[in-house]
Design a protein around this motif. Sequence first.
Motif, short mmCIF file in Angstrom:
data_model
loop_
_atom_site.label_atom_id
_atom_site.label_comp_id
_atom_site.label_asym_id
_atom_site.label_seq_id
_atom_site.Cartn_x
_atom_site.Cartn_y
_atom_site.Cartn_z
N GLU A 94 53.87 -14.42 -89.21
CA GLU A 94 53.02 -12.77 -89.50
C GLU A 94 51.97 -13.32 -89.59
N LEU A 95 51.37 -14.22 -90.94
CA LEU A 95 49.74 -14.44 -91.10
C LEU A 95 49.28 -14.90 -89.75
N ALA A 96 49.80 -15.94 -88.95
CA ALA A 96 49.27 -16.75 -88.16
C ALA A 96 49.08 -15.63 -86.47
N ARG A 97 50.00 -15.28 -86.58
CA ARG A 97 49.56 -13.93 -85.13
C ARG A 97 49.01 -13.75 -85.32
N ARG A 98 48.80 -12.97 -86.25
CA ARG A 98 47.17 -11.64 -86.44
C ARG A 98 45.95 -11.96 -87.31
N HIS A 99 46.20 -13.77 -87.79
CA HIS A 99 45.16 -14.57 -87.72
C HIS A 99 44.71 -15.21 -85.94
N ARG A 100 45.18 -14.74 -85.53
CA ARG A 100 44.84 -15.99 -84.28
C ARG A 100 44.85 -14.44 -83.28
N ALA A 101 45.14 -13.02 -83.73
CA ALA A 101 44.85 -12.19 -82.79
C ALA A 101 43.14 -11.67 -82.56
N ARG A 102 43.38 -12.18 -83.90
CA ARG A 102 41.56 -10.94 -84.52
C ARG A 102 40.49 -12.00 -84.49
N GLY A 103 41.23 -13.71 -83.71
CA GLY A 103 39.86 -14.74 -83.87
C GLY A 103 39.38 -15.25 -85.25
N ALA A 104 40.50 -14.37 -86.49
CA ALA A 104 39.92 -15.46 -87.70
C ALA A 104 39.88 -16.66 -87.65
N ASP A 105 38.77 -17.09 -89.23
CA ASP A 105 38.73 -18.36 -88.78
C ASP A 105 38.44 -19.42 -90.56
N TRP A 106 39.43 -18.44 -91.46
CA TRP A 106 39.38 -18.12 -92.30
C TRP A 106 41.10 -18.07 -92.97
N GLY A 107 41.81 -18.81 -94.10
CA GLY A 107 42.79 -18.62 -94.45
C GLY A 107 43.49 -19.91 -95.16
N ARG A 108 44.65 -18.80 -96.28
CA ARG A 108 45.15 -19.89 -97.05
C ARG A 108 46.85 -19.18 -97.17
N ILE A 109 47.46 -20.35 -97.35
CA ILE A 109 48.60 -20.16 -97.58
C ILE A 109 49.42 -20.50 -98.35
N VAL A 110 49.87 -20.16 -99.79
CA VAL A 110 50.43 -21.25 -101.03
C VAL A 110 51.65 -20.81 -101.70
N GLY A 111 52.00 -21.85 -101.27
CA GLY A 111 53.85 -20.97 -101.84
C GLY A 111 54.32 -22.08 -102.94
N LEU A 112 55.61 -21.74 -103.67
CA LEU A 112 56.03 -22.14 -104.92
C LEU A 112 57.42 -22.62 -105.05
N THR A 113 57.10 -24.28 -105.19
CA THR A 113 58.56 -24.14 -104.86
C THR A 113 58.95 -24.87 -106.40
N SER A 114 61.01 -25.81 -106.51
CA SER A 114 61.00 -26.15 -107.61
C SER A 114 62.29 -27.26 -106.87
N GLY A 115 62.84 -27.90 -108.69
CA GLY A 115 63.79 -29.21 -108.05
C GLY A 115 62.88 -30.51 -107.62
N GLY A 116 63.34 -30.97 -106.84
CA GLY A 116 63.39 -32.65 -106.97
C GLY A 116 63.88 -33.08 -105.54
N GLU A 117 63.63 -34.56 -104.77
CA GLU A 117 63.81 -35.61 -103.86
C GLU A 117 64.49 -35.59 -104.45
N LEU A 118 65.64 -35.54 -105.55
CA LEU A 118 67.16 -36.29 -105.76
C LEU A 118 67.77 -34.06 -106.25
N GLY A 119 67.01 -33.32 -105.07
CA GLY A 119 68.07 -32.41 -105.26
C GLY A 119 67.80 -31.65 -106.35
N PHE A 120 68.77 -30.38 -107.10
CA PHE A 120 68.20 -29.70 -108.25
C PHE A 120 70.05 -29.55 -108.30
N PRO A 121 70.27 -30.23 -109.09
CA PRO A 121 71.82 -30.18 -109.45
C PRO A 121 71.74 -28.70 -110.66
N SER A 122 73.34 -28.13 -110.37
CA SER A 122 73.01 -26.80 -111.32
C SER A 122 72.08 -25.60 -110.55
N GLU A 123 71.45 -26.19 -109.28
CA GLU A 123 70.73 -24.52 -108.85
C GLU A 123 70.54 -25.33 -107.78
#
Length: 281
Positions: free
Chosen positions: A165-194
């Motif tokens: 949604e951010l990308a579509r609207r950003h492109r439609a209005r001709g914007a040239d600045w944006g930031r996306i930050v996600g939050l993660t957890s776990g690791g390369e070997l999975g997340f045992p018990s979760e």
Amino acid sequence: MRDTSSTSHVALVTGANQGIGAATARALAARGVAVLCAYLRPSGPGEGSGEGDVPDPSHAADPYHAARSVDGEEVAAEIRRAGGRAEACEADLADPAVPGRLFDLAEDRLGPVDILVNNASGWIQDTFTPDPADRFDRPLRPVTAETWSRQFSVDAMAPALLIGELARRHRARGADWGRIVGLTSGGELGFPSEVSYGAAKAAQTDYTLSAAAELAGLGITANVVRPPVTDTGWVTDEVRRFVASSPTHFHVADPAEVAKTIVFLASDEAALITGNVITLR
């Protein structure tokens, strides 16, 4: 960090009624960013972070779950009292129609969104083992279609739709600045018990890194933050002892400490930082 009070940036922060989400909303607002605080309170006490819970009366007095029952309007009102601009919206991210509605609301009340923080989680602690509890005496559930669906809909599908949604609207209005930050957890070997939580977060990480590559030409950066153990209400003395004795976990962080990194990644100074998973310890 440069004060952005003279800018017109607008952020959408999910899970913004408590913990890292609320701390991030406050920190962004303190730098002049208008914030839409999206959140969902649990329908009853139970496992999860507020993005859809299965009631469990044994947790009625648990501060972790009590924190998730906070009205996001309280965070928005606090920001407004401090002179900032903020709105709150309670919505279930498991509904695929919600991302578009959140962007519509933000645009109507605050302006076009150019900062997206995917913080919300549908956390339910599921496992492949028959153990009734983990090392911290938190109840475990078997992996089921229900536990998988809740976590993947909120932790993977919703971030993907919000990024789209951010990308579509950003492109439609001709914007040239944006930031996306996600939050993660776990690791390369999975997340045992979760296990479903870890898998859904891994999917969100992949979506975010793909966004970094695909949206760079639009001036959008995309990064993922892996917080350390963070005291959002669930940290006990036993957890603190575990962190103190762990060779890989160095600190028990406060949500405001994690928010500082997120806010930096949403700043002009982080223009060359994209496509990264940033591990905080």
